[in-house]
Design an enzyme around this catalytic site. Structure first.
Site, PDB file in Angstrom:
ATOM      1  N   HIS A  58       0.868  -1.298  -0.006  1.00 34.06           N
ATOM      2  CA  HIS A  58      -0.022  -0.063  -0.068  1.00 34.06           C
ATOM      3  C   HIS A  58       1.083   1.302   0.102  1.00 34.06           C
ATOM      4  O   HIS A  58       2.059   1.127   0.077  1.00 34.06           O
ATOM      5  CB  HIS A  58      -0.801  -0.088   1.245  1.00 34.06           C
ATOM      6  N   HIS A  60       1.323   3.994   2.050  1.00 31.16           N
ATOM      7  CA  HIS A  60       2.083   4.704   3.122  1.00 31.16           C
ATOM      8  C   HIS A  60       3.506   4.926   3.095  1.00 31.16           C
ATOM      9  O   HIS A  60       4.209   3.972   2.636  1.00 31.16           O
ATOM     10  CB  HIS A  60       1.534   4.078   4.185  1.00 31.16           C
ATOM     11  N   ASP A  62       5.981   4.913   5.173  1.00 32.37           N
ATOM     12  CA  ASP A  62       6.864   4.131   5.849  1.00 32.37           C
ATOM     13  C   ASP A  62       6.793   2.779   5.034  1.00 32.37           C
ATOM     14  O   ASP A  62       7.419   1.623   5.471  1.00 32.37           O
ATOM     15  CB  ASP A  62       6.358   3.997   7.378  1.00 32.37           C
ATOM     16  N   HIS A  63       6.055   2.529   4.052  1.00 35.24           N
ATOM     17  CA  HIS A  63       6.305   1.265   3.182  1.00 35.24           C
ATOM     18  C   HIS A  63       6.836   1.511   1.938  1.00 35.24           C
ATOM     19  O   HIS A  63       7.247   0.351   1.330  1.00 35.24           O
ATOM     20  CB  HIS A  63       4.765   0.537   3.275  1.00 35.24           C
ATOM     21  N   HIS A 116      -7.582  -0.751   5.374  1.00 35.93           N
ATOM     22  CA  HIS A 116      -6.386   0.158   5.826  1.00 35.93           C
ATOM     23  C   HIS A 116      -6.389   1.410   4.865  1.00 35.93           C
ATOM     24  O   HIS A 116      -6.226   2.661   5.115  1.00 35.93           O
ATOM     25  CB  HIS A 116      -5.275  -0.632   6.174  1.00 35.93           C
ATOM     26  N   ASP A 133      -0.289  -3.873   6.198  1.00 30.17           N
ATOM     27  CA  ASP A 133      -0.966  -3.346   7.515  1.00 30.17           C
ATOM     28  C   ASP A 133      -2.201  -3.644   7.563  1.00 30.17           C
ATOM     29  O   ASP A 133      -3.364  -2.934   7.990  1.00 30.17           O
ATOM     30  CB  ASP A 133      -0.800  -1.689   7.446  1.00 30.17           C
ATOM     31  N   HIS A 171       4.745  -4.444  10.760  1.00 28.39           N
ATOM     32  CA  HIS A 171       5.036  -3.780  11.942  1.00 28.39           C
ATOM     33  C   HIS A 171       5.176  -4.825  13.088  1.00 28.39           C
ATOM     34  O   HIS A 171       4.232  -5.855  13.189  1.00 28.39           O
ATOM     35  CB  HIS A 171       3.787  -2.763  12.488  1.00 28.39           C
TER      36      HIS A 171
HETATM   37 ZN   LIG Z   1      -0.014   1.862   6.388  1.00 33.65          ZN
END
Ligand SMILES: [Zn+2]
Length: 259
Positions: A58, A60, A62-63, A116, A133, A171
């Site tokens: 996805h 985001h 942090d990915h 998400h 996530d 995570h």
């Molecule tokens: Zn995420």
């Protein structure tokens, strides 16, 4: 020896609690959700591996934040969800598509698991699930772009995979998730056993992942919305009787946000 014979999945840590799952053999590596390039580049150099693919679940940061820098070192295919804003994507994929990584002898099926984010996907293959996530050990992702109904259906799709499937989430949230799960289901013996074994892993600074679909079905309250104890806790939180499993799910997801 075939390429998959020596396949390994290695967790690279990024930021506070992200895992960049690295699939490797003796020569090549593919990475899932590289939010940061540095740990990946260091690992590739240290292990003398050649990057061969990037898989994204996805959009985001942090990915996906490390992808541009990885591509500056080596041009490789970047797979990710069709319908999310990811500038570095080269291969947009969705439900039912197949992703093949010939250098590793791997083939994944793409599962659409929105909730998400709007078009979140998972990669399923080689008895492994890379689910970003959406499904966490003993928890699930927040509903940023999707509805409770969508997330409930996405989790049900993952729960239908074989019990032995290894679950690689994005995570390390497990101990906090277990604390919440115990509030929902204080008498779940499997959950108590899991709390002890996962706390022991964390005390040695080991990942609690991968989990398995079977373990999640026994202990993850978000996959257990038909269990009487989970329904009772949801009703108590709502101060009313939930109308069905989706409302049970929505209630405990809301409760978790405040926990
Ligand atoms: Zn995420």
């Amino acid at each position: 020896m075939s390429d998959t014979d020596d396949l390994e999945v290695v967790p690279l840590r990024a930021f506070k609690d992200n895992y960049i799952w690295t699939l490797r053999n003796h020569r090549h590596a593919a990475v899932v959700d590289p939010g940061d390039a540095r740990p990946v580049l260091d690992y590739l150099q240290r292990e003398r591996l050649e990057l061969c693919a990037v898989l994204l679940t996805h959009h985001h940061a942090d990915h996906v934040g490390g992808v541009a820098e990885l591509l500056a070192h080596r041009g490789v295919p970047v797979y990710g969800p069709r319908g999310e804003p990811i500038a570095t994507l080269s291969q947009a994929v969705g439900e039912g598509d197949e992703v093949e990584i010939p250098q590793l002898g791997l083939r994944f099926r793409v599962l659409a698991i929105p909730g998400h984010t709007r078009a979140h996907i998972a990669y399923y293959g080689a008895n492994s699930l890379f689910c970003g996530d959406t499904l966490f050990a003993c928890g699930c992702g927040r509903l940023f772009e999707g509805t409770a109904q969508q997330m409930f259906a996405s989790l049900a799709k993952l729960a239908a995979l074989p019990d032995a499937t290894l679950v690689y989430s994005g995570h390390e949230y497990t101990l906090a998730n277990i604390d919440f799960a115990r509030a929902v289901e204080p008498d779940n013996a499997d959950l108590l056993a899991r709390a002890a074994s996962d706390a022991e892993k964390r005390s040695r600074d080991r990942p609690t992942l991968p989990s398995t679909i079977g373990r999640e079905k026994q202990t993850n309250p978000f996959l257990r919305c038909l269990q009487p104890a989970v329904v009772a806790s949801a009703n108590k939180y709502l101060g009313a009787r939930a109308s069905g499993p989706v409302q049970v799910f929505a209630a405990i997801r809301q409760w978790k946000n405040e926990f």
